[in-house]
Scaffold this motif. Structure first.
Motif: not given
Lengths: 514, 328
Positions: A198-225
């Motif tokens: 599970x990879x937590x990062x603020x660097x979004x470009x990095x996430x595009x290059x390393x992750x298979x999936x992404x889950x976005x959280x906002x205000x204590x909820x998950x808004x999508x995977x």
């Protein structure tokens, strides 16, 4: 869905703290051998969710399944045993002990006499370090390593637990580009061997290059995977910030005057480089950026809390030398700090003392005693003017609500009659009603002809309040924007994540070197 | 692979206090021939043994980021109890008038038990109630001292068995018994700290208690054991001390905790936790002993000795902090 398809399933996780619901029905599914990115704004609940997963917090509701089994009520030590490891953002090494003792802490190899088997420990450490290609003697003290290498050791430690799931919280924030490449190599290797990350990062470009999936959280909820190939950077940003702007920002039309504060090429040895801007009379100047971008450090440096390495500060066109907060106050500056508890309030002292503390000089009688009555009168004036709800002036400030504490601190600086007021996260941790009042107060101060410099992580606040917005990314100014209808959260986010231009590649190593 | 850098600066930083000790010995030997006799060296070793043993335990305590102010009082209480069980038949004021002479093992065990028990209470309080070590052991300081006075009714207990006297004044192969016991405890503590899981975790607890916790170290148990070991060493010191004087009185060893803390500190153990060595505590204790002995031979008044001691402690720590600061 079938449990067997996922290594980890977190279902409907709730977690509340006194006064705050931090997580509301969050779901997170991580497959075997998957690199799963977890993104969201500061305070979206990522860290809380991970702390629930590794047993630091226990959730108030929801279920966690790991490797097909339901798990509950476990400690971090037990989570380690099960194969869940976390590499914390704040590293936690035992600094003055060797690498190998850090690696095997809590499970040191022993010989048949019960003594620690140093040879064995050394050999096993070499093996683990080789696996992540870290070329260090296991007997080296942790304190002698760079932050990046300490992080590698933490990763080695996670691997040595035979972790099935490794959580990395902002692992790249301290790494240089080369080291980041190495990290990615390790992550890919882990993935091949079936370990999930599970990879937590603020660097979004990095996430595009390393992750298979992404889950976005906002205000204590998950808004999508989403699968990473099905989503664009812009879509991720929209998911991260997609809230509506409230009618909270009572911005007044103010005539902006001449420049009061001018900052030229200000640099700090470690946190930022070549920051230049000016703030004019009656202007609210917002500074946006992610945590670690250097925003707070910039205004702390101007205020004399941190030493500058280069640059010039001018007030009303004249260069000033500010080496301490005392100098700054003498130059009619005020500073509302970010962390109210740590650097703001004196919690067990009264409202009056809290307000008057930088101002006692002006309440001293000719015999050198404090004129208590003058203090009270002055405090009372502010209590009434900005409507601080307190039963009395001598009430301990810790008994006030967060919003009223913040107002007392505002009053503290207003009492010094500043020309320039720095506000660092002025509405953090206070409720919506109090926020609106603080905004009103800020607006009035600007209308009164003061310069306001406001650092905030809340984009609606930045957009709602500022006349101009400076965006920072990793110690660099990436934009200074005139606020207007075309300036949206997406625009700021792009500058803040460094995806708008290529400053990023050039300066990414700035943190790694001390 | 990185090689450990080998430079004089590193060596001096690491072993600076040893050079100080050697320098002191050399200078004293030149200044006063009476200093460099075998007898005087054995004397120094014996003098340092009692607080030296305490300093061994204090090293563990301070590495774990704690402090133990109660060791002097625990020593006093253990000593009077041991003495009361170790009186000879010829004693005029027998604590237990109807009791015969007991084998030496009984008062020794009693002292070790009392010491360990007091230490365990310290450790238990610190680990399980979460009160600061300073407070817990401050309380124990007066409690143990109070019990020592109650137990003896404020009177000394004297005329102990020859076996007891041997522990304090006897010699093995020409080496005084206190020094022999000190040596044994140095070795035991050294092995404990460097070659056991327990020792590794002492460093971990002091170096970063959160990291220790998440690595599965039972931090509470560790604290409990560390203070218990400190208490045990206070009990051993009590036996040595009682043997040397062939008597014990309830006010014994007041202030020894400070000498033990000073030895440990001079030896480079850091009060911010995670850093410290057994040899450092030994050298620190010897520095103090040589200094006291030397100043006495030079005829420096004991009042002035105290001032010099204080200065040495402060200077040692300033140098130490500079050393650690430079590493960052």
């Amino acid at each position: 869905m079938d449990n067997d398809n996922y290594l980890l399933r977190m279902v409907n996780i709730d977690k509340s703290f006194p006064g705050v619901q931090a997580l509301k029905g969050v779901n997170l599914n991580v497959g075997y051998g998957e690199v799963h990115a977890l993104v969201g704004e500061n305070g979206a609940g990522k860290s809380t969710l991970m702390k629930c997963l590794i047993g630091i917090y226990s959730p108030n509701g929801g279920e966690i399944y790991f490797d097909g089994k339901k798990i509950e009520n476990y400690t971090t030590a037990q989570a380690l045993q099960m194969g869940i490891s976390m590499i914390h953002q704040e590293l936690s090494p035992i600094l003055y002990r060797p690498i190998m003792e850090n690696l095997w802490l809590g499970r040191e190899p022993i010989n048949k006499f019960g003594f620690v088997d140093h040879k064995q420990m050394y050999k096993q450490s070499l093996d683990v370090l080789k696996e992540i290609e870290l070329d260090e003697d296991p007997r080296t003290l942790m304190a002698n390593l760079t932050v990046a290498k300490m992080q590698m050791v933490e990763i080695a430690k996670a691997i040595s637990y035979n972790a099935k799931l490794i959580i990395m919280d902002e692992p790249s924030s301290a790494l240089t580009e080369h080291e980041e490449e190495q990290l990615f190599k390790i992550i890919r290797k882990l993935k091949e061997s079936g370990t999930s990350v599970i990879y937590i990062s603020h660097r979004l470009s990095e996430i595009i290059s390393i992750a298979d999936k992404v889950t976005v959280m906002r205000d204590g909820r998950d808004v999508g995977t989403e699968n990473i190939e099905n989503i664009s950077l812009d879509q991720i940003i929209t998911m991260m910030i997609g809230r509506t702007m409230d009618e909270m920002y009572p911005k007044l039309k103010v005539n902006i005057g001449e420049p009061i504060l001018q900052v030229k090429n200000l640099s700090h040895r470690k946190y930022f480089k070549n920051v230049s801007f000016e703030v004019r009379r009656g202007e609210i100047f917002g500074i946006a950026g992610l945590i670690g971008a250097g925003r707070t450090e910039v205004i702390e440096t101007i205020f004399g809390i941190r030493p500058k390495s280069e640059g010039e500060i001018l007030i009303n066109g004249k260069p000033v030398e500010i080496n301490s907060p005392r100098d700054a106050i003498a130059n009619r500056m005020g500073f509302l700090t970010e962390d109210r508890r740590a650097t703001g309030i004196f919690s067990v002292l009264g409202v009056d003392v809290n307000m008057a503390i930088p101002n006692y000089d002006r309440f001293v009688t000719k015999f050198g005693f404090v004129n208590e009555r003058a203090v009270s009168e002055s405090c009372m004036k502010f209590v009434n003017e900005i409507q601080i709800k307190t039963p009395s002036l001598t009430q301990k400030i810790q008994n006030l609500s967060g919003g009223n504490q913040q107002k007392v601190l505002m009053a503290r600086w207003l009492m010094t009659e500043p020309d320039i007021l720095f506000l660092d996260e002025p509405t953090r941790g206070i409720d919506v009603g109090a926020k609106a009042e603080i905004y009103k107060l800020i607006t009035m101060l600007a209308a009164d002809g003061k310069c306001i410099v406001m650092v905030s992580s809340e984009l609606p606040e930045i957009l709602g309040m500022s006349d101009r917005i400076m965006v920072m990314h990793e110690g660099r100014v990436t934009a200074i924007l005139d606020n207007g209808p075309d300036i949206t959260q997406e625009v700021i986010m792009r500058y803040a994540t460094g995806t708008e231009n290529d400053f990023k590649e050039e300066y990414r190593g700035i943190y790694a070197k001390e | 692979m990185q090689k450990n850098k080998f430079s004089f600066q590193n060596i001096f930083e690491k072993y600076g206090i040893v050079f100080v000790l050697i320098l002191m010995i050399v200078l004293m030997s030149i200044a006063k021939p009476s200093f460099r006799t075998m007898n005087n060296f054995l004397n120094i070793l014996t003098q340092s043994s009692i607080y030296g043993i305490l300093a061994l335990g204090m090293t563990l305590v301070i590495i774990s980021k704690g402090i133990d102010l109660s060791v002097g009082s625990i020593l006093g209480l253990s000593a009077v109890i041991a003495a009361s069980l170790g009186q000879s038949m010829t004693a005029s004021n027998k604590y237990f008038p109807d009791m015969g002479e007991l084998p030496i093992i009984i008062p020794v065990i009693a002292a070790l038990l009392v010491g360990s028990l007091c230490g365990a209470i310290n450790g238990g309080l610190i680990a399980f109630t979460g009160i600061p070590a300073f407070i817990a052991t401050l309380g124990m300081t007066t409690i143990a001292r109070g019990f020592a006075y109650i137990y003896t009714d404020g009177k000394p207990i004297s005329t102990l068995t020859p076996a007891f006297k041997f522990i304090g004044q006897g010699k093995i192969l020409g080496i005084p018994m206190p020094a022999v016991i000190y040596l044994i405890m140095i070795i035991i503590t050294w092995v404990l700290l460097n070659n056991t899981r327990f020792g590794k975790r002492v460093y971990a607890v002091g170096g970063n208690i959160n990291a220790a916790e998440v690595s599965g170290v039972n931090v509470k148990k560790m604290l409990f054991l560390i203070y218990t070991y400190m208490g045990l060493l206070a009990g051993i010191s009590a036996v040595v001390s009682t043997g040397r004087m062939v008597s014990a009185q309830p006010g014994l060893a007041a202030g020894y905790e400070l000498t033990a803390i000073a030895s440990t500190t001079i030896g480079g153990t850091s009060h911010s936790g995670g850093i410290g060595t057994v040899w450092g505590a030994v050298v620190g204790a010897l520095v103090l002993a040589v200094m006291r002995n030397g100043m006495t031979i030079l005829g420096i008044h004991s009042y002035w000795q105290q001032i010099v001691e204080g200065l040495v402690i402060i200077i040692a720590v300033i140098l130490d902090m500079r050393k650690n600061a430079r590493k960052k």
